[in-house]
Design an enzyme around this catalytic site. Sequence first.
Site, PDB file in Angstrom:
ATOM      1  N   ARG A 108       1.375  -1.282  -0.043  1.00  0.00           N
ATOM      2  CA  ARG A 108      -0.323   0.304   0.117  1.00  0.00           C
ATOM      3  C   ARG A 108       0.847   1.207   0.077  1.00  0.00           C
ATOM      4  NH1 ARG A 108      -5.140   0.915   3.504  1.00  0.00           N
ATOM      5  NH2 ARG A 108      -6.138  -0.581   1.676  1.00  0.00           N
ATOM      6  N   GLN A 138     -10.351  -3.603  -3.387  1.00  0.00           N
ATOM      7  CA  GLN A 138     -11.577  -3.220  -2.800  1.00  0.00           C
ATOM      8  C   GLN A 138     -12.378  -3.364  -4.025  1.00  0.00           C
ATOM      9  OE1 GLN A 138     -12.187  -1.657  -0.297  1.00  0.00           O
ATOM     10  NE2 GLN A 138     -14.609  -2.122  -0.235  1.00  0.00           N
ATOM     11  N   CYS A 271     -16.335   1.531   0.650  1.00  0.00           N
ATOM     12  CA  CYS A 271     -15.193   0.475   0.495  1.00  0.00           C
ATOM     13  C   CYS A 271     -14.607   0.621   2.051  1.00  0.00           C
ATOM     14  CB  CYS A 271     -13.510   0.778  -0.396  1.00  0.00           C
ATOM     15  SG  CYS A 271     -13.621   3.003   0.654  1.00  0.00           S
TER      16      CYS A 271
HETATM   17  N1  NVA Z   1     -10.085   6.376  -1.112  1.00  0.00           N
HETATM   18  C1  NVA Z   1      -9.571   6.687  -0.123  1.00  0.00           C
HETATM   19  C2  NVA Z   1     -10.025   4.856   0.199  1.00  0.00           C
HETATM   20  C3  NVA Z   1      -9.326   4.014   1.631  1.00  0.00           C
HETATM   21  C4  NVA Z   1     -10.154   1.961   1.646  1.00  0.00           C
HETATM   22  C5  NVA Z   1      -7.939   6.426   0.398  1.00  0.00           C
HETATM   23  O1  NVA Z   1      -7.164   6.463  -0.541  1.00  0.00           O
HETATM   24  O2  NVA Z   1      -7.900   7.211   1.534  1.00  0.00           O
HETATM   25  N1   CP Z   2     -11.316  -0.005   2.343  1.00  0.00           N
HETATM   26  C1   CP Z   2      -9.606  -0.620   2.724  1.00  0.00           C
HETATM   27  O1   CP Z   2      -9.191  -0.892   1.968  1.00  0.00           O
HETATM   28  O2   CP Z   2      -9.651  -0.048   4.222  1.00  0.00           O
HETATM   29  P1   CP Z   2      -8.409  -0.198   4.858  1.00  0.00           P
HETATM   30  O3   CP Z   2      -8.185   1.109   4.164  1.00  0.00           O
HETATM   31  O4   CP Z   2      -9.512  -0.271   6.612  1.00  0.00           O
HETATM   32  O5   CP Z   2      -7.375  -0.737   3.994  1.00  0.00           O
END
Ligand code: NVA
Ligand code: CP
Length: 314
Positions: A108, A138, A271
Amino acid sequence: MSGVADLKGADFLTLASLDESTILRLFGTAASMKRDYAPYSASMRGKSAILLFEKPSLRTRVSFEVGIWKLGGQAVYMDHSNARLGERESVTDYGKNLERWVSLIVARVFRHSVVAELASASGVPVVNALCDLYHPCQALADYLTLWERHGRVKGLRVAYVGDGNNVCHSLMHGAAILGATLVAVTPKGHGCDPRVVEEARDLARRSGSGGRVEESNDPDAVAGADAVYTDVWVSMGESAHSSSERKKFLRYQVNEAMMAKAGPGAVFMHCLPAKRGQEVVDAVMDSGASVVYEQAENRMHAQCALLHHMFAGV
Ligand code: NVA
Ligand code: CP
């Protein structure tokens, strides 16, 4: 990519790398796992995975850690929220070390280029666990959720309402491949990346799936939707909106009035994590129409299906 066999050893950086038959095969495997993980308990036997996180996570971290354990593998978590990837040593050197110990890298990251560099530096599969551009794991779980409800994805209309972000981009890819319509309903100045919109439209044309990607600034464009989807107005790593920007988003809040504009029986999707009272109100989030916790559960099944086909299944 033309079939599930092609997932063996492949990276998963974007949903655009999969075709319809592969995704539908993954859904079948995920549904089977959901009933019983026993036949899959050795899919990752003897394999280790590293989970690199430059940003916080609940769902992604837990669903990968627990899922890899269910497949007989081991997950090692590396917190990169303080020292970003590439700071202590180059991303390429990082990837070249990791491939000596692990069979899988789940990352991530802030910038898509970092996950792409990890993938090109290391000979083991790399899974994008969210970056600035995409959130493919997701979208896989989200379309699995719709497929379970409707028995199909083709022909469904999904209205994504709010900020045109990474989650929306991957939903666009999924609609294009699976033959759904994704309408991104965003405030002016907060639309999707035009390159991703074009990429998704091109995917729809090339696949001949009948999928469509539409954009609108009009909240009434949720009309006829089978699903109303939203996400936070400010994604991780983005700066907070000014109060005038925040005001622009208020018309796009998913509340009971917004849900009433959608098609009959429309579900609500998110999500998560949600900022209750901003992009969605409790009355929608906690309503019978909400499938948000099914989506969260399906993260694990969809990812495990992917890993099974990467490492074990044909
Ligand atoms: N769009 C959000 C999704 C989190 C799962 C982000 O990137 O913070
Ligand atoms: N939806 C999602 O990716 O959640 P987290 O940020 O908690 O991993």
